[in-house]
Design an enzyme around this catalytic site. Sequence first.
Site, short mmCIF file in Angstrom:
data_model
loop_
_atom_site.label_atom_id
_atom_site.label_comp_id
_atom_site.label_asym_id
_atom_site.label_seq_id
_atom_site.Cartn_x
_atom_site.Cartn_y
_atom_site.Cartn_z
N THR A 99 -3.03 -10.29 8.00
CA THR A 99 -4.35 -9.81 8.42
C THR A 99 -5.11 -10.85 9.26
O THR A 99 -4.89 -12.06 9.11
CB THR A 99 -5.19 -9.49 7.16
OG1 THR A 99 -6.55 -9.26 7.53
CG2 THR A 99 -5.18 -10.65 6.16
N ASP A 100 -6.04 -10.36 10.07
CA ASP A 100 -6.88 -11.29 10.84
C ASP A 100 -7.90 -12.01 9.95
O ASP A 100 -8.52 -12.99 10.36
CB ASP A 100 -7.60 -10.56 11.99
CG ASP A 100 -8.54 -9.45 11.52
OD1 ASP A 100 -8.59 -9.16 10.31
OD2 ASP A 100 -9.23 -8.86 12.39
N GLU A 101 -8.07 -11.51 8.71
CA GLU A 101 -9.09 -12.12 7.83
C GLU A 101 -8.75 -13.56 7.45
O GLU A 101 -9.62 -14.29 6.97
CB GLU A 101 -9.29 -11.27 6.57
CG GLU A 101 -9.78 -9.88 6.89
CD GLU A 101 -10.37 -9.14 5.69
OE1 GLU A 101 -10.60 -9.76 4.65
OE2 GLU A 101 -10.58 -7.93 5.84
N TYR A 122 -9.09 -11.98 -1.40
CA TYR A 122 -8.03 -11.25 -0.67
C TYR A 122 -7.50 -12.08 0.49
O TYR A 122 -6.29 -12.32 0.60
CB TYR A 122 -8.56 -9.90 -0.16
CG TYR A 122 -7.70 -9.29 0.93
CD1 TYR A 122 -6.43 -8.81 0.63
CD2 TYR A 122 -8.13 -9.22 2.26
CE1 TYR A 122 -5.61 -8.27 1.63
CE2 TYR A 122 -7.33 -8.68 3.25
CZ TYR A 122 -6.07 -8.21 2.94
OH TYR A 122 -5.26 -7.67 3.93
N LYS A 155 -3.77 -13.79 1.21
CA LYS A 155 -2.94 -13.51 2.38
C LYS A 155 -2.66 -14.81 3.15
O LYS A 155 -1.55 -15.02 3.63
CB LYS A 155 -3.62 -12.49 3.30
CG LYS A 155 -3.75 -11.09 2.73
CD LYS A 155 -2.43 -10.39 2.46
CE LYS A 155 -1.66 -10.03 3.70
NZ LYS A 155 -0.45 -9.21 3.38
P1 NAD Z 1 -2.39 -0.32 0.85
O1 NAD Z 1 -3.23 -0.89 -0.23
O2 NAD Z 1 -2.71 1.02 1.41
O3 NAD Z 1 -0.87 -0.24 0.37
C1 NAD Z 1 -0.24 -1.27 -0.33
C2 NAD Z 1 1.08 -0.75 -0.85
O4 NAD Z 1 1.73 -1.82 -1.56
C3 NAD Z 1 0.94 0.41 -1.85
O5 NAD Z 1 1.88 1.42 -1.54
C4 NAD Z 1 1.23 -0.23 -3.19
O6 NAD Z 1 1.80 0.67 -4.12
C5 NAD Z 1 2.21 -1.32 -2.78
N1 NAD Z 1 2.24 -2.44 -3.75
C6 NAD Z 1 1.17 -3.11 -4.25
N2 NAD Z 1 1.58 -4.04 -5.13
C7 NAD Z 1 2.94 -3.97 -5.16
C8 NAD Z 1 3.93 -4.68 -5.87
N3 NAD Z 1 3.59 -5.65 -6.73
N4 NAD Z 1 5.22 -4.36 -5.67
C9 NAD Z 1 5.57 -3.37 -4.81
N5 NAD Z 1 4.67 -2.65 -4.13
C10 NAD Z 1 3.36 -2.94 -4.29
O7 NAD Z 1 -2.36 -1.42 1.98
P2 NAD Z 1 -2.37 -1.26 3.57
O8 NAD Z 1 -3.75 -1.12 4.03
O9 NAD Z 1 -1.36 -0.26 3.95
O10 NAD Z 1 -1.86 -2.72 3.99
C11 NAD Z 1 -0.48 -3.02 4.08
C12 NAD Z 1 -0.32 -4.48 4.48
O11 NAD Z 1 -0.95 -4.69 5.74
C13 NAD Z 1 -0.97 -5.46 3.52
O12 NAD Z 1 -0.14 -6.59 3.42
C14 NAD Z 1 -2.29 -5.82 4.18
O13 NAD Z 1 -2.69 -7.12 3.81
C15 NAD Z 1 -1.92 -5.74 5.64
N6 NAD Z 1 -3.02 -5.39 6.57
C16 NAD Z 1 -3.82 -4.31 6.32
C17 NAD Z 1 -4.82 -3.98 7.25
C18 NAD Z 1 -5.71 -2.77 7.04
O14 NAD Z 1 -6.65 -2.58 7.82
N7 NAD Z 1 -5.49 -1.93 6.08
C19 NAD Z 1 -4.98 -4.76 8.41
C20 NAD Z 1 -4.14 -5.86 8.60
C21 NAD Z 1 -3.16 -6.16 7.68
O1 DAU Z 2 -9.36 -7.02 9.14
C1 DAU Z 2 -8.24 -6.52 8.48
C2 DAU Z 2 -8.62 -6.11 7.08
O2 DAU Z 2 -9.41 -4.93 7.21
C3 DAU Z 2 -7.41 -5.85 6.19
O3 DAU Z 2 -6.70 -7.04 6.01
C4 DAU Z 2 -7.86 -5.30 4.83
O4 DAU Z 2 -6.72 -4.97 4.05
C5 DAU Z 2 -8.70 -4.07 5.06
O5 DAU Z 2 -9.19 -3.60 3.82
C6 DAU Z 2 -9.86 -4.34 6.02
O6 DAU Z 2 -10.85 -5.20 5.39
P1 DAU Z 2 -12.43 -4.93 5.54
O7 DAU Z 2 -13.12 -5.56 4.39
O8 DAU Z 2 -12.91 -5.27 6.90
O9 DAU Z 2 -12.43 -3.31 5.42
P2 DAU Z 2 -13.39 -2.30 4.62
O10 DAU Z 2 -13.00 -0.92 5.06
O11 DAU Z 2 -13.43 -2.58 3.18
O12 DAU Z 2 -14.82 -2.63 5.23
C7 DAU Z 2 -15.09 -2.52 6.62
C8 DAU Z 2 -16.54 -2.93 6.85
O13 DAU Z 2 -17.41 -1.95 6.24
C9 DAU Z 2 -16.89 -4.25 6.19
O14 DAU Z 2 -17.82 -4.95 7.02
C10 DAU Z 2 -17.57 -3.85 4.89
C11 DAU Z 2 -18.26 -2.52 5.25
N1 DAU Z 2 -18.37 -1.55 4.14
C12 DAU Z 2 -17.24 -1.24 3.44
C13 DAU Z 2 -17.29 -0.34 2.39
C14 DAU Z 2 -16.03 -0.01 1.59
C15 DAU Z 2 -19.59 -0.96 3.84
O15 DAU Z 2 -20.60 -1.22 4.50
N2 DAU Z 2 -19.64 -0.07 2.80
C16 DAU Z 2 -18.55 0.25 2.04
O16 DAU Z 2 -18.68 1.06 1.09
#
Ligand code: NAD
Ligand code: DAU
Length: 352
Positions: A133-135, A158, A162
């Site tokens: 992630t970019d975080e 989180y 990562k």
């Molecule tokens: P998600 O939470 O939707 O899915 C995570 C998946 O991992 C689920 O299917 C869960 O069952 C599985 N999992 C969790 N713990 C596990 C374990 N111990 N063993 C096996 N499987 C397990 O997550 P996502 O949003 O699809 O993110 C996927 C990856 O991409 C993560 O590594 C996250 O850090 C990264 N990422 C997410 C975002 C985003 O915006 N969602 C952005 C950048 C990077």
């Molecule tokens: O940047 C990549 C990341 O983006 C991934 O690595 C993470 O897995 C993914 O969850 C996401 O993180 P964020 O914290 O940015 O996403 P989230 O959807 O939780 O929140 C987006 C923005 O909205 C953030 O500034 C918080 C705000 N927010 C979020 C929720 C859930 C609200 O204002 N209200 C809310 O209820």
Amino acid sequence: MEKKSILITGGAGFIGSHVVRLFVNKYPDYQIVNFDKLTYAGNLENLRDVDQKPNYTFVKGDILDEAFVEETFVKYSITCVIHLAAESHVDRSITNPLEFIQTNVIGTANLMNVARRFWGDDFSDKLFYHVSTDEVYGSLGETGYFTEDTPYDPRSPYSSSKASSDHLVRAYHHTYGFPMVISNCSNNYGANQFPEKLIPLFINNIKEEKPLPVYGKGDNVRDWLWVNDHADAIDVIFHEGKEGETYNIGGNNEWQNIHLIKALCKIMDEKLGREEGASEKLIAYVQDRSGHDQRYAIDASKLKNDLNWSPSIEFEEGLENTVQWYLDNSEWLDNVTSGDYKKYYDQQYNAR
Ligand code: NAD
Ligand code: DAU
């Protein structure tokens, strides 16, 4: 070249299911093994359209269970890993950091230890692709972008977990010559995202005419990327990325939360046939997220210049398609928002 047998961890999750679908459909000669624990975020419904394909197998397993991971490597002669399994929601990491440390840090190390044992010294045609992630780069002010050289400065449990896993993957490369690549991506949106994250949560709340809990002033900025574009970038990096390298993936698409939320309200009003401004009335400013990062913005020029990748669609189009997907798939949404979800929602939002 030997036939690829790819273990995709977290393949039942949001991004993972899009990666699995892309690989299963595009590469019939590869064996795709989806290894997922099926936590609250994993959902096999996401993969109904590909689960009967001959090159697809699902294995229910925990990356913390090293012996079972090893059994799976042996059984399917795994040659490559695309590692997406993780705890992924920042708010949950604030409530329960340990679960994030276990899955994201120890789980990643387990997978690499098994891969090293199984692959031995023969790393030819082997790859461990770590999806991150970019975080990890921290938080930006009003200007500037994260590049691959930006120093790590993770600020939530989180992002720290990562960042730790990224460091471990690079350390294994440096120490053992372990074949790896990492990508760090910005915020994804699209179909099948669990409605704890901003966009699907707010779509669901608007649908149900529930308050829209905007953290703080709503002036935080995120860079949004369509999940299918992320899957596409992973495909490109997996096949053409340089071993040992890191690639940033982003949408070049920054939005202040409140502006995005208002755009979403407008689309929902139109689609639901509500009067203009109806959904905006649901906006409720609530207590900010602890340690809330102000702004993320990705410089993805390395990926563009080296591998010729860029996002395929405009945000307005992607957001509208996404809203339509949730409206068309209300059964999916109803299923995931029943049961435990209600408890989670009450815990997260009632005290704010
Ligand atoms: P998600 O939470 O939707 O899915 C995570 C998946 O991992 C689920 O299917 C869960 O069952 C599985 N999992 C969790 N713990 C596990 C374990 N111990 N063993 C096996 N499987 C397990 O997550 P996502 O949003 O699809 O993110 C996927 C990856 O991409 C993560 O590594 C996250 O850090 C990264 N990422 C997410 C975002 C985003 O915006 N969602 C952005 C950048 C990077
Ligand atoms: O940047 C990549 C990341 O983006 C991934 O690595 C993470 O897995 C993914 O969850 C996401 O993180 P964020 O914290 O940015 O996403 P989230 O959807 O939780 O929140 C987006 C923005 O909205 C953030 O500034 C918080 C705000 N927010 C979020 C929720 C859930 C609200 O204002 N209200 C809310 O209820």
